[in-house]
Design a protein around this motif. Structure first.
Motif, PDB file in Angstrom:
ATOM      1  N   GLU A 265       0.807  -1.219   0.000  1.00  0.00           N
ATOM      2  CA  GLU A 265       0.000   0.000   0.000  1.00  0.00           C
ATOM      3  C   GLU A 265       0.843   1.273   0.000  1.00  0.00           C
ATOM      4  O   GLU A 265       0.291   2.370   0.008  1.00  0.00           O
ATOM      5  N   SER A 266       2.163   1.146  -0.027  1.00  0.00           N
ATOM      6  CA  SER A 266       3.029   2.327   0.105  1.00  0.00           C
ATOM      7  C   SER A 266       3.405   2.979  -1.216  1.00  0.00           C
ATOM      8  O   SER A 266       4.179   3.942  -1.213  1.00  0.00           O
ATOM      9  N   ASP A 267       2.901   2.485  -2.326  1.00  0.00           N
ATOM     10  CA  ASP A 267       3.258   3.025  -3.643  1.00  0.00           C
ATOM     11  C   ASP A 267       4.768   3.040  -3.876  1.00  0.00           C
ATOM     12  O   ASP A 267       5.324   4.004  -4.403  1.00  0.00           O
ATOM     13  N   GLY A 268       5.432   1.981  -3.433  1.00  0.00           N
ATOM     14  CA  GLY A 268       6.875   1.868  -3.657  1.00  0.00           C
ATOM     15  C   GLY A 268       7.734   2.628  -2.676  1.00  0.00           C
ATOM     16  O   GLY A 268       8.960   2.639  -2.811  1.00  0.00           O
ATOM     17  N   LYS A 269       7.145   3.254  -1.679  1.00  0.00           N
ATOM     18  CA  LYS A 269       7.924   4.021  -0.707  1.00  0.00           C
ATOM     19  C   LYS A 269       8.523   3.132   0.375  1.00  0.00           C
ATOM     20  O   LYS A 269       9.420   3.548   1.097  1.00  0.00           O
ATOM     21  N   ILE A 270       7.999   1.917   0.488  1.00  0.00           N
ATOM     22  CA  ILE A 270       8.510   0.950   1.457  1.00  0.00           C
ATOM     23  C   ILE A 270       8.785  -0.365   0.724  1.00  0.00           C
ATOM     24  O   ILE A 270       7.914  -0.885   0.046  1.00  0.00           O
ATOM     25  N   GLN A 271      10.003  -0.868   0.858  1.00  0.00           N
ATOM     26  CA  GLN A 271      10.345  -2.180   0.337  1.00  0.00           C
ATOM     27  C   GLN A 271      10.575  -3.083   1.547  1.00  0.00           C
ATOM     28  O   GLN A 271      11.189  -2.663   2.527  1.00  0.00           O
ATOM     29  N   SER A 272      10.047  -4.304   1.454  1.00  0.00           N
ATOM     30  CA  SER A 272      10.210  -5.218   2.581  1.00  0.00           C
ATOM     31  C   SER A 272      10.593  -6.605   2.082  1.00  0.00           C
ATOM     32  O   SER A 272      10.333  -6.960   0.936  1.00  0.00           O
ATOM     33  N   ASP A 273      11.214  -7.348   2.962  1.00  0.00           N
ATOM     34  CA  ASP A 273      11.606  -8.718   2.658  1.00  0.00           C
ATOM     35  C   ASP A 273      11.646  -9.478   3.976  1.00  0.00           C
ATOM     36  O   ASP A 273      11.697  -8.873   5.057  1.00  0.00           O
ATOM     37  N   SER A 274      11.628 -10.780   3.872  1.00  0.00           N
ATOM     38  CA  SER A 274      11.716 -11.600   5.071  1.00  0.00           C
ATOM     39  C   SER A 274      12.760 -12.672   4.855  1.00  0.00           C
ATOM     40  O   SER A 274      13.086 -13.026   3.717  1.00  0.00           O
ATOM     41  N   GLY A 275      13.301 -13.181   5.923  1.00  0.00           N
ATOM     42  CA  GLY A 275      14.279 -14.247   5.813  1.00  0.00           C
ATOM     43  C   GLY A 275      14.940 -14.523   7.139  1.00  0.00           C
ATOM     44  O   GLY A 275      14.650 -13.875   8.148  1.00  0.00           O
ATOM     45  N   ARG A 276      15.825 -15.499   7.118  1.00  0.00           N
ATOM     46  CA  ARG A 276      16.619 -15.837   8.296  1.00  0.00           C
ATOM     47  C   ARG A 276      18.038 -15.369   8.039  1.00  0.00           C
ATOM     48  O   ARG A 276      18.621 -15.672   6.991  1.00  0.00           O
ATOM     49  N   TYR A 277      18.583 -14.648   8.988  1.00  0.00           N
ATOM     50  CA  TYR A 277      19.917 -14.078   8.855  1.00  0.00           C
ATOM     51  C   TYR A 277      20.711 -14.312  10.129  1.00  0.00           C
ATOM     52  O   TYR A 277      20.144 -14.334  11.227  1.00  0.00           O
ATOM     53  N   ASP A 278      22.035 -14.457   9.982  1.00  0.00           N
ATOM     54  CA  ASP A 278      22.897 -14.473  11.161  1.00  0.00           C
ATOM     55  C   ASP A 278      22.723 -13.130  11.866  1.00  0.00           C
ATOM     56  O   ASP A 278      22.602 -12.086  11.205  1.00  0.00           O
ATOM     57  N   LEU A 279      22.736 -13.135  13.184  1.00  0.00           N
ATOM     58  CA  LEU A 279      22.576 -11.875  13.917  1.00  0.00           C
ATOM     59  C   LEU A 279      23.667 -10.874  13.553  1.00  0.00           C
ATOM     60  O   LEU A 279      23.423  -9.673  13.534  1.00  0.00           O
ATOM     61  N   ALA A 280      24.854 -11.373  13.216  1.00  0.00           N
ATOM     62  CA  ALA A 280      25.952 -10.485  12.823  1.00  0.00           C
ATOM     63  C   ALA A 280      25.637  -9.732  11.529  1.00  0.00           C
ATOM     64  O   ALA A 280      26.190  -8.664  11.276  1.00  0.00           O
ATOM     65  N   GLN A 281      24.746 -10.271  10.687  1.00  0.00           N
ATOM     66  CA  GLN A 281      24.383  -9.620   9.436  1.00  0.00           C
ATOM     67  C   GLN A 281      23.318  -8.541   9.632  1.00  0.00           C
ATOM     68  O   GLN A 281      23.142  -7.695   8.763  1.00  0.00           O
ATOM     69  N   ILE A 282      22.605  -8.611  10.730  1.00  0.00           N
ATOM     70  CA  ILE A 282      21.530  -7.651  10.998  1.00  0.00           C
ATOM     71  C   ILE A 282      22.148  -6.479  11.739  1.00  0.00           C
ATOM     72  O   ILE A 282      22.687  -6.642  12.826  1.00  0.00           O
ATOM     73  N   GLN A 283      22.071  -5.312  11.161  1.00  0.00           N
ATOM     74  CA  GLN A 283      22.691  -4.157  11.775  1.00  0.00           C
ATOM     75  C   GLN A 283      21.729  -3.522  12.779  1.00  0.00           C
ATOM     76  O   GLN A 283      20.913  -2.661  12.429  1.00  0.00           O
ATOM     77  N   LEU A 284      21.845  -3.976  14.023  1.00  0.00           N
ATOM     78  CA  LEU A 284      21.026  -3.409  15.087  1.00  0.00           C
ATOM     79  C   LEU A 284      21.697  -2.137  15.598  1.00  0.00           C
ATOM     80  O   LEU A 284      22.927  -2.049  15.629  1.00  0.00           O
ATOM     81  N   PRO A 285      20.909  -1.161  16.013  1.00  0.00           N
ATOM     82  CA  PRO A 285      21.513   0.047  16.592  1.00  0.00           C
ATOM     83  C   PRO A 285      22.389  -0.307  17.793  1.00  0.00           C
ATOM     84  O   PRO A 285      22.115  -1.286  18.505  1.00  0.00           O
TER      85      PRO A 285
END
Length: 167
Positions: free
Chosen positions: A67-87
């Motif tokens: 519903e965002s008209d391309g303003k939001i892109q999303s994806d899902s998956g499983r990632y190593d925690l080291a790959q997820i850039q948490l603040p």
């Protein structure tokens, strides 16, 4: 060209070889601590803040992006925690929606929603490890090819020329 044919393309297209290589090296393809997540990239920080609020209110992640008209892109998956850039200072926990991180280069924003955490040591399926398997299989094929070339064409050093080059 020959490298392309004998190593890179062969590794990508040889499904039986890849499966066999995976099975022979299965113990190498284990997950580090990881998480199932939704990843979001938004055109602006304001759009990201609105998206975070909508998710917290229970909106479906796919619907939010559609519903965002391309303003939001999303994806899902499983990632190593080291790959997820948490603040900095953020501890990963199930249900966490990170605050949006603004990209200084173009003012886009990204954030993550953590759905489920997994401990280290779980086996990656062939599909989950496919990219890693292809890369390692390419290296294996290259080493095998170079070894065969060395046997067929042994290196001979002309000592007189070599000594002349050192002067």
């Amino acid at each position: 060209e020959i490298m392309e044919q004998l190593v890179w393309t062969k590794a990508s297209n040889d499904s039986a070889g890849l499966q066999q290589f995976y099975q022979s090296n299965k113990a190498k393809y284990l997950w580090e601590p990881s998480a199932a997540v939704y990843l979001f990239n938004c055109n602006t920080g304001d759009i990201a803040a609105t998206a975070v609020a909508a998710l917290q209110a229970g909106k479906d992640w796919k619907l939010l992006a559609e519903e965002s008209d391309g303003k939001i892109q999303s994806d899902s998956g499983r990632y190593d925690l080291a790959q997820i850039q948490l603040p900095a200072g953020t501890i990963a926990k199930e249900g966490l929606i990170t605050p949006p991180t603004i990209n200084k280069g173009d003012s886009t924003a990204s954030f993550v929603q953590i759905l489920q955490l997994y401990p280290a040591g779980q086996q990656r399926s062939f599909n989950e490890a496919r990219g890693i398997v292809i890369n390692e299989y390419q290296n294996f094929l290259e080493e095998k090819w170079i070894s065969a070339l060395k046997k067929k064409y042994p290196v001979k050093v002309n000592e007189a020329v070599f000594k002349e080059m050192l002067k």
